[in-house]
Scaffold this motif. Structure first.
Motif, PDB file in Angstrom:
ATOM      1  N   ILE A  33       0.610  -1.145  -0.099  1.00  6.48           N
ATOM      2  CA  ILE A  33       0.119  -0.352   0.436  1.00  6.48           C
ATOM      3  C   ILE A  33       0.970   0.990   0.350  1.00  6.48           C
ATOM      4  CG2 ILE A  33      -1.441   1.187   1.649  1.00  6.48           C
ATOM      5  CD1 ILE A  33      -3.194  -0.962   1.887  1.00  6.48           C
ATOM      6  N   ILE A  34       1.443   1.389   0.803  1.00  2.00           N
ATOM      7  CA  ILE A  34       2.779   2.539   1.418  1.00  2.00           C
ATOM      8  C   ILE A  34       3.418   2.843  -0.552  1.00  2.00           C
ATOM      9  CG2 ILE A  34       4.982   3.607   1.607  1.00  2.00           C
ATOM     10  CD1 ILE A  34       3.980   1.658   4.402  1.00  2.00           C
ATOM     11  N   ILE A  35       3.930   1.740  -0.897  1.00  2.00           N
ATOM     12  CA  ILE A  35       4.494   1.677  -2.156  1.00  2.00           C
ATOM     13  C   ILE A  35       3.905   1.867  -3.364  1.00  2.00           C
ATOM     14  CG2 ILE A  35       6.488   0.563  -4.044  1.00  2.00           C
ATOM     15  CD1 ILE A  35       6.752  -1.151  -1.967  1.00  2.00           C
ATOM     16  N   SER A  36       2.387   1.491  -4.087  1.00  2.85           N
ATOM     17  CA  SER A  36       1.455   1.975  -3.986  1.00  2.85           C
ATOM     18  C   SER A  36       0.984   3.477  -4.171  1.00  2.85           C
ATOM     19  CB  SER A  36       0.237   1.522  -4.188  1.00  2.85           C
ATOM     20  OG  SER A  36       0.523   0.632  -4.551  1.00  2.85           O
ATOM     21  N   TYR A  37       1.335   4.293  -2.823  1.00  5.45           N
ATOM     22  CA  TYR A  37       0.557   5.692  -2.887  1.00  5.45           C
ATOM     23  C   TYR A  37       2.432   6.573  -3.428  1.00  5.45           C
ATOM     24  CZ  TYR A  37       0.057   9.862  -0.232  1.00  5.45           C
ATOM     25  OH  TYR A  37       0.074  10.842   0.093  1.00  5.45           O
ATOM     26  N   VAL A  38       3.021   5.523  -2.758  1.00  9.90           N
ATOM     27  CA  VAL A  38       3.919   6.423  -3.082  1.00  9.90           C
ATOM     28  C   VAL A  38       3.932   6.550  -5.129  1.00  9.90           C
ATOM     29  CG1 VAL A  38       6.312   7.096  -3.684  1.00  9.90           C
ATOM     30  CG2 VAL A  38       5.700   6.213  -1.186  1.00  9.90           C
ATOM     31  N   PHE A  39       3.724   5.526  -5.950  1.00 14.17           N
ATOM     32  CA  PHE A  39       4.040   6.591  -6.736  1.00 14.17           C
ATOM     33  C   PHE A  39       2.758   6.620  -7.353  1.00 14.17           C
ATOM     34  CE2 PHE A  39       1.839   3.800 -11.158  1.00 14.17           C
ATOM     35  CZ  PHE A  39       3.154   3.793 -11.387  1.00 14.17           C
ATOM     36  N   TYR A  40       1.540   6.240  -7.198  1.00 16.72           N
ATOM     37  CA  TYR A  40       0.528   7.059  -7.666  1.00 16.72           C
ATOM     38  C   TYR A  40       0.569   8.277  -6.942  1.00 16.72           C
ATOM     39  CZ  TYR A  40      -4.575   9.260  -7.508  1.00 16.72           C
ATOM     40  OH  TYR A  40      -5.379   9.794  -7.970  1.00 16.72           O
ATOM     41  N   SER A  41       1.456   9.429  -6.260  1.00 13.51           N
ATOM     42  CA  SER A  41       1.608  10.764  -5.878  1.00 13.51           C
ATOM     43  C   SER A  41       1.939  11.333  -7.171  1.00 13.51           C
ATOM     44  CB  SER A  41       2.081  10.438  -4.127  1.00 13.51           C
ATOM     45  OG  SER A  41       3.461   9.817  -3.978  1.00 13.51           O
ATOM     46  N   ASN A  42       3.783  10.076  -7.517  1.00 16.31           N
ATOM     47  CA  ASN A  42       4.753  10.674  -8.277  1.00 16.31           C
ATOM     48  C   ASN A  42       3.768  10.784  -9.687  1.00 16.31           C
ATOM     49  OD1 ASN A  42       7.269  10.447  -6.023  1.00 16.31           O
ATOM     50  ND2 ASN A  42       7.360   8.836  -6.762  1.00 16.31           N
ATOM     51  N   VAL A  43       2.515   9.961  -9.970  1.00 18.61           N
ATOM     52  CA  VAL A  43       2.085  10.324 -11.151  1.00 18.61           C
ATOM     53  C   VAL A  43       1.755  10.838 -11.562  1.00 18.61           C
ATOM     54  CG1 VAL A  43       0.469   9.023 -12.649  1.00 18.61           C
ATOM     55  CG2 VAL A  43       2.751   7.766 -12.060  1.00 18.61           C
ATOM     56  N   THR A  44       0.459  11.294 -10.358  1.00 15.83           N
ATOM     57  CA  THR A  44       0.079  12.752 -10.813  1.00 15.83           C
ATOM     58  C   THR A  44       0.722  13.764 -10.481  1.00 15.83           C
ATOM     59  OG1 THR A  44       0.008  12.999  -7.974  1.00 15.83           O
ATOM     60  CG2 THR A  44      -2.115  11.642  -8.909  1.00 15.83           C
ATOM     61  N   VAL A  45       2.412  14.158  -9.554  1.00 15.37           N
ATOM     62  CA  VAL A  45       2.484  15.462  -9.802  1.00 15.37           C
ATOM     63  C   VAL A  45       3.282  15.505 -11.211  1.00 15.37           C
ATOM     64  CG1 VAL A  45       4.799  16.100  -8.984  1.00 15.37           C
ATOM     65  CG2 VAL A  45       3.341  15.865  -7.865  1.00 15.37           C
ATOM     66  N   ASP A  46       3.333  14.108 -11.980  1.00 14.05           N
ATOM     67  CA  ASP A  46       3.901  14.385 -13.230  1.00 14.05           C
ATOM     68  C   ASP A  46       2.721  14.775 -14.638  1.00 14.05           C
ATOM     69  OD1 ASP A  46       6.524  13.249 -12.536  1.00 14.05           O
ATOM     70  OD2 ASP A  46       6.187  11.599 -13.341  1.00 14.05           O
ATOM     71  N   VAL A  47       1.803  14.255 -13.458  1.00 12.42           N
ATOM     72  CA  VAL A  47       0.754  14.446 -14.709  1.00 12.42           C
ATOM     73  C   VAL A  47       0.529  16.109 -14.399  1.00 12.42           C
ATOM     74  CG1 VAL A  47      -2.138  14.332 -15.011  1.00 12.42           C
ATOM     75  CG2 VAL A  47      -0.747  12.107 -15.332  1.00 12.42           C
ATOM     76  N   ASP A  48       0.443  16.834 -13.869  1.00 15.77           N
ATOM     77  CA  ASP A  48       0.708  17.987 -12.823  1.00 15.77           C
ATOM     78  C   ASP A  48       1.450  18.875 -14.144  1.00 15.77           C
ATOM     79  OD1 ASP A  48      -2.097  18.047 -11.717  1.00 15.77           O
ATOM     80  OD2 ASP A  48      -1.134  17.639  -9.492  1.00 15.77           O
ATOM     81  N   LYS A  49       2.154  18.513 -13.339  1.00 13.60           N
ATOM     82  CA  LYS A  49       3.907  18.795 -14.737  1.00 13.60           C
ATOM     83  C   LYS A  49       3.373  19.004 -15.860  1.00 13.60           C
ATOM     84  CE  LYS A  49       7.686  18.540 -11.647  1.00 13.60           C
ATOM     85  NZ  LYS A  49       8.689  17.539 -11.377  1.00 13.60           N
ATOM     86  N   GLU A  50       2.536  17.863 -16.935  1.00 11.47           N
ATOM     87  CA  GLU A  50       3.009  17.647 -18.417  1.00 11.47           C
ATOM     88  C   GLU A  50       1.513  18.586 -17.797  1.00 11.47           C
ATOM     89  OE1 GLU A  50       3.364  16.679 -21.951  1.00 11.47           O
ATOM     90  OE2 GLU A  50       4.633  16.826 -19.844  1.00 11.47           O
ATOM     91  N   LYS A  51       0.273  18.940 -17.810  1.00  9.59           N
ATOM     92  CA  LYS A  51      -1.050  19.773 -17.971  1.00  9.59           C
ATOM     93  C   LYS A  51      -0.448  20.989 -18.596  1.00  9.59           C
ATOM     94  CE  LYS A  51      -4.360  17.708 -15.999  1.00  9.59           C
ATOM     95  NZ  LYS A  51      -5.799  17.380 -15.267  1.00  9.59           N
ATOM     96  N   ASP A  52       0.831  21.557 -16.467  1.00  9.84           N
ATOM     97  CA  ASP A  52       1.010  22.831 -16.688  1.00  9.84           C
ATOM     98  C   ASP A  52       1.886  23.451 -18.178  1.00  9.84           C
ATOM     99  OD1 ASP A  52       1.576  25.449 -15.841  1.00  9.84           O
ATOM    100  OD2 ASP A  52       3.647  25.083 -15.155  1.00  9.84           O
ATOM    101  N   ARG A  53       3.163  21.934 -19.024  1.00  7.78           N
ATOM    102  CA  ARG A  53       3.930  22.432 -19.617  1.00  7.78           C
ATOM    103  C   ARG A  53       2.950  22.485 -21.274  1.00  7.78           C
ATOM    104  NH1 ARG A  53       6.554  19.599 -24.188  1.00  7.78           N
ATOM    105  NH2 ARG A  53       5.017  17.906 -24.113  1.00  7.78           N
ATOM    106  N   MET A  54       1.015  21.787 -21.336  1.00 10.92           N
ATOM    107  CA  MET A  54       0.876  21.960 -21.831  1.00 10.92           C
ATOM    108  C   MET A  54       0.481  23.084 -22.316  1.00 10.92           C
ATOM    109  SD  MET A  54       1.451  19.642 -24.208  1.00 10.92           S
ATOM    110  CE  MET A  54       0.177  19.721 -24.644  1.00 10.92           C
ATOM    111  N   ARG A  55       0.233  23.752 -21.198  1.00 11.72           N
ATOM    112  CA  ARG A  55      -0.524  25.426 -20.844  1.00 11.72           C
ATOM    113  C   ARG A  55       0.127  26.305 -21.011  1.00 11.72           C
ATOM    114  NH1 ARG A  55      -2.494  23.982 -14.968  1.00 11.72           N
ATOM    115  NH2 ARG A  55      -4.573  22.942 -15.487  1.00 11.72           N
TER     116      ARG A  55
END
Length: 170
Positions: A33-55
């Motif tokens: 569960i902890i590993i999944s949470y860390v992975f998920y939080s990193n993925v959401t940060v990457d998605v936010d960065k990609e959205k910002d780059r696209m903007r």
């Protein structure tokens, strides 16, 4: 004698082994569960960065289109001057862009944005709004200024100005 009086105190190694197995399974489960949470939080940060780059890329695209509008560029003997806007052409283009018939054509180029021109030197004055299709409930706003030379053909003078491009995204 103690075991007969208290039969529930009886030590059973099988139950201890089952208890240790249960604890080990729970430990592995929580680690996953902890590993999944860390992975998920990193993925959401990457998605936010990609959205910002696209903007930002969308904003740069609109800024480039606004600064190179053929409808407003200075030209002399058929040659276009870089970073120069003819004030008479700007006035005519503003009327054309604000016309309801042409809104769809310019919406494809500029989307939800506002483009204004302001004279900075020798005196500060707002010249006009060229394109305005702003929205009130935006989630992202970017303001960029592009320095340009403003040419007034009536007086044959150049002024220093700024084209402000505000971009709104839902």
């Amino acid at each position: 004698m103690l075991c007969r009086a208290y039969p529930f105190i009886k030590m059973n190694t099988k139950s201890q082994i089952h208890m240790m197995e249960t604890i080990a399974v729970l430990a592995v489960f929580f680690i996953l569960i902890i590993i999944s949470y860390v992975f998920y939080s990193n993925v959401t940060v990457d998605v936010d960065k990609e959205k910002d780059r696209m903007r930002q890329l969308e904003a740069v695209k609109i800024i480039k289109q606004a600064s190179s509008l053929v409808e407003m560029q200075c030209s002399e003997r058929g040659f276009v001057k870089d970073n120069c806007m003819d004030l008479l052409k700007v006035m005519a283009a503003s009327e054309i862009m604000q016309n309801a018939e042409n809104k769809e054509f310019y919406f494809d180029k500029f989307g939800f944005s506002r483009i204004t021109i302001k004279q900075i030197y020798p005196e500060v004055k707002d010249i006009m709004v060229i394109y305005d299709n702003s929205i009130g409930d935006y989630s992202y706003k970017d303001l960029s200024n592009i320095p340009v030379s403003l040419f007034d053909p009536r007086e044959n003078k150049h002024y220093f100005g700024v084209v402000s491009v505000e971009i709104f995204l839902k």
